[in-house]
Design a protein around this motif. Structure first.
Motif, PDB file in Angstrom:
ATOM      1  N   ARG A  15     -14.768  -5.890 -12.986  1.00  0.00           N
ATOM      2  CA  ARG A  15     -13.692  -5.465 -12.094  1.00  0.00           C
ATOM      3  C   ARG A  15     -12.443  -5.092 -12.891  1.00  0.00           C
ATOM      4  N   VAL A  16     -12.140  -5.869 -13.909  1.00  0.00           N
ATOM      5  CA  VAL A  16     -10.989  -5.544 -14.754  1.00  0.00           C
ATOM      6  C   VAL A  16     -11.227  -4.224 -15.480  1.00  0.00           C
ATOM      7  N   ARG A  17     -12.433  -4.036 -16.027  1.00  0.00           N
ATOM      8  CA  ARG A  17     -12.752  -2.791 -16.725  1.00  0.00           C
ATOM      9  C   ARG A  17     -12.551  -1.581 -15.827  1.00  0.00           C
ATOM     10  N   VAL A  18     -13.088  -1.649 -14.608  1.00  0.00           N
ATOM     11  CA  VAL A  18     -12.979  -0.531 -13.680  1.00  0.00           C
ATOM     12  C   VAL A  18     -11.519  -0.246 -13.343  1.00  0.00           C
ATOM     13  N   GLU A  19     -10.722  -1.282 -13.139  1.00  0.00           N
ATOM     14  CA  GLU A  19      -9.300  -1.077 -12.822  1.00  0.00           C
ATOM     15  C   GLU A  19      -8.555  -0.415 -13.971  1.00  0.00           C
ATOM     16  N   VAL A  20      -8.887  -0.807 -15.204  1.00  0.00           N
ATOM     17  CA  VAL A  20      -8.249  -0.175 -16.368  1.00  0.00           C
ATOM     18  C   VAL A  20      -8.595   1.305 -16.409  1.00  0.00           C
ATOM     19  N   TYR A  21      -9.876   1.618 -16.268  1.00  0.00           N
ATOM     20  CA  TYR A  21     -10.305   3.015 -16.338  1.00  0.00           C
ATOM     21  C   TYR A  21      -9.736   3.846 -15.198  1.00  0.00           C
ATOM     22  N   ARG A  22      -9.740   3.295 -14.000  1.00  0.00           N
ATOM     23  CA  ARG A  22      -9.226   4.065 -12.866  1.00  0.00           C
ATOM     24  C   ARG A  22      -7.724   4.236 -12.953  1.00  0.00           C
ATOM     25  N   GLY A  23      -7.034   3.252 -13.521  1.00  0.00           N
ATOM     26  CA  GLY A  23      -5.600   3.413 -13.741  1.00  0.00           C
ATOM     27  C   GLY A  23      -5.306   4.552 -14.685  1.00  0.00           C
ATOM     28  N   TYR A  24      -6.032   4.592 -15.796  1.00  0.00           N
ATOM     29  CA  TYR A  24      -5.866   5.705 -16.731  1.00  0.00           C
ATOM     30  C   TYR A  24      -6.177   7.035 -16.059  1.00  0.00           C
ATOM     31  N   ALA A  25      -7.302   7.098 -15.335  1.00  0.00           N
ATOM     32  CA  ALA A  25      -7.725   8.361 -14.726  1.00  0.00           C
ATOM     33  C   ALA A  25      -6.708   8.869 -13.715  1.00  0.00           C
ATOM     34  N   GLU A  26      -6.158   7.967 -12.913  1.00  0.00           N
ATOM     35  CA  GLU A  26      -5.278   8.371 -11.821  1.00  0.00           C
ATOM     36  C   GLU A  26      -3.828   8.536 -12.241  1.00  0.00           C
ATOM     37  N   GLN A  27      -3.374   7.762 -13.235  1.00  0.00           N
ATOM     38  CA  GLN A  27      -1.957   7.746 -13.575  1.00  0.00           C
ATOM     39  C   GLN A  27      -1.648   8.209 -14.992  1.00  0.00           C
ATOM     40  N   GLY A  28      -2.669   8.297 -15.847  1.00  0.00           N
ATOM     41  CA  GLY A  28      -2.435   8.682 -17.234  1.00  0.00           C
ATOM     42  C   GLY A  28      -2.071   7.523 -18.132  1.00  0.00           C
ATOM     43  N   HIS A  29      -2.044   6.311 -17.594  1.00  0.00           N
ATOM     44  CA  HIS A  29      -1.743   5.120 -18.387  1.00  0.00           C
ATOM     45  C   HIS A  29      -2.455   3.928 -17.756  1.00  0.00           C
ATOM     46  N   PRO A  30      -2.655   2.851 -18.504  1.00  0.00           N
ATOM     47  CA  PRO A  30      -3.361   1.700 -17.944  1.00  0.00           C
ATOM     48  C   PRO A  30      -2.476   0.924 -16.986  1.00  0.00           C
ATOM     49  N   PRO A  31      -3.076   0.198 -16.050  1.00  0.00           N
ATOM     50  CA  PRO A  31      -2.276  -0.629 -15.149  1.00  0.00           C
ATOM     51  C   PRO A  31      -1.617  -1.776 -15.900  1.00  0.00           C
ATOM     52  N   VAL A  32      -0.453  -2.201 -15.415  1.00  0.00           N
ATOM     53  CA  VAL A  32       0.208  -3.359 -15.998  1.00  0.00           C
ATOM     54  C   VAL A  32      -0.554  -4.616 -15.588  1.00  0.00           C
ATOM     55  N   ARG A  33      -0.271  -5.720 -16.259  1.00  0.00           N
ATOM     56  CA  ARG A  33      -1.012  -6.961 -16.000  1.00  0.00           C
ATOM     57  C   ARG A  33      -0.910  -7.391 -14.541  1.00  0.00           C
ATOM     58  N   ALA A  34       0.292  -7.300 -13.963  1.00  0.00           N
ATOM     59  CA  ALA A  34       0.464  -7.740 -12.576  1.00  0.00           C
ATOM     60  C   ALA A  34      -0.416  -6.930 -11.629  1.00  0.00           C
ATOM     61  N   ALA A  35      -0.562  -5.633 -11.904  1.00  0.00           N
ATOM     62  CA  ALA A  35      -1.414  -4.795 -11.063  1.00  0.00           C
ATOM     63  C   ALA A  35      -2.878  -5.181 -11.217  1.00  0.00           C
ATOM     64  N   LEU A  36      -3.291  -5.516 -12.447  1.00  0.00           N
ATOM     65  CA  LEU A  36      -4.660  -5.966 -12.666  1.00  0.00           C
ATOM     66  C   LEU A  36      -4.930  -7.276 -11.927  1.00  0.00           C
ATOM     67  N   GLU A  37      -3.968  -8.173 -11.988  1.00  0.00           N
ATOM     68  CA  GLU A  37      -4.137  -9.462 -11.299  1.00  0.00           C
ATOM     69  C   GLU A  37      -4.245  -9.262  -9.790  1.00  0.00           C
TER      70      GLU A  37
END
Length: 234
Positions: A15-37
């Motif tokens: 789940r964390v992996r998917v959130e990191v990848y989708r954050g990059y894909a949608e925003q151009g940068h990885p999600p911050v820790r609070a967003a991952l949590e």
């Protein structure tokens, strides 16, 4: 979280992996820790453990401060390639990654990839799409053999570049003292990028086995021991 081990489960890590990848894909940068949590409903400690495991298993790259700097084909540091889509601007991790982004990100059938020749500084820009390779006489040169990509992945990606010509490759190798790696045309680079990252935005993602990776390299027209293939390059 697994009650017996105190470690995040495989499902948590995925789940964390998917959130990191989708954050990059949608925003151009990885999600911050609070967003991952928030997205994964994991504790801060479990998110940190999951990220560490993802880095150890080569799904993401963390810097010395624990920041997410790469999740191929995406990067959040400048590795010489910008990739402009219709709504998002990405850093491409290298020539390979920059050409891969339109094949991976939904709705981005064409992107503008910009870079410069490492030898002479000439700027180059390509409209890279999913239907055919961009035109151009430039060549890609990859310095680090496939078997050693992860010895220092940032160094590896920094040296997967596009040059004006093989003469520029030779000039750069002479100036830097590096040995020749693998040189190939833009059409081969496009084929290499086209399907390599399939599935990384989906779950579960299954990484290719080494034999499957070698078959993929051969199918797109790469040759030689540099790519783990038996026939040495001439």
């Amino acid at each position: 979280m697994g009650a017996d081990t105190g470690e995040p489960t495989r499902a948590d890590i995925e789940r964390v992996r998917v959130e990191v990848y989708r954050g990059y894909a949608e925003q151009g940068h990885p999600p911050v820790r609070a967003a991952l949590e928030a997205a994964t409903r994991l504790s801060p400690a479990d998110v940190e453990r999951a990220l560490a495991i993802l880095a150890a298993t080569r799904h993401i790259v963390l810097d010395d401060d624990g920041r997410i700097i790469m999740a191929h084909p995406f990067a959040s540091i400048d590795l010489h390639f910008s990739v402009k889509g219709s709504h998002t601007l990405w850093w491409g991790g290298c020539a390979w990654d920059a050409f891969a982004i339109p094949h991976l990100v939904p709705g981005e059938n064409e992107v503008l990839v910009a870079t410069t020749c490492p030898a002479c500084g000439t700027p180059h820009a390509y409209v890279v799409g999913t239907s055919r390779a961009p035109a151009g006489d430039e060549v890609a040169h990859f310095l680090v053999p496939a078997a050693h990509v992860w010895d220092d992945v940032v160094h590896t990606c920094s040296n997967q570049r596009i040059f004006c010509s093989e003469r520029c490759v030779d000039d750069w190798l002479s100036a830097t003292g590096n040995e020749h790696g693998s040189t190939f045309d833009l059409a081969t680079l496009w084929r290499l990028a086209a399907h390599w990252y399939e599935g990384r935005l989906d779950s579960p993602y299954v990484r290719r086995e080494p034999s499957e990776a070698r078959a993929y390299f051969a199918d797109v027209g790469l040759k030689g021991a540099f790519w783990g293939l038996e026939e040495p390059e001439p």
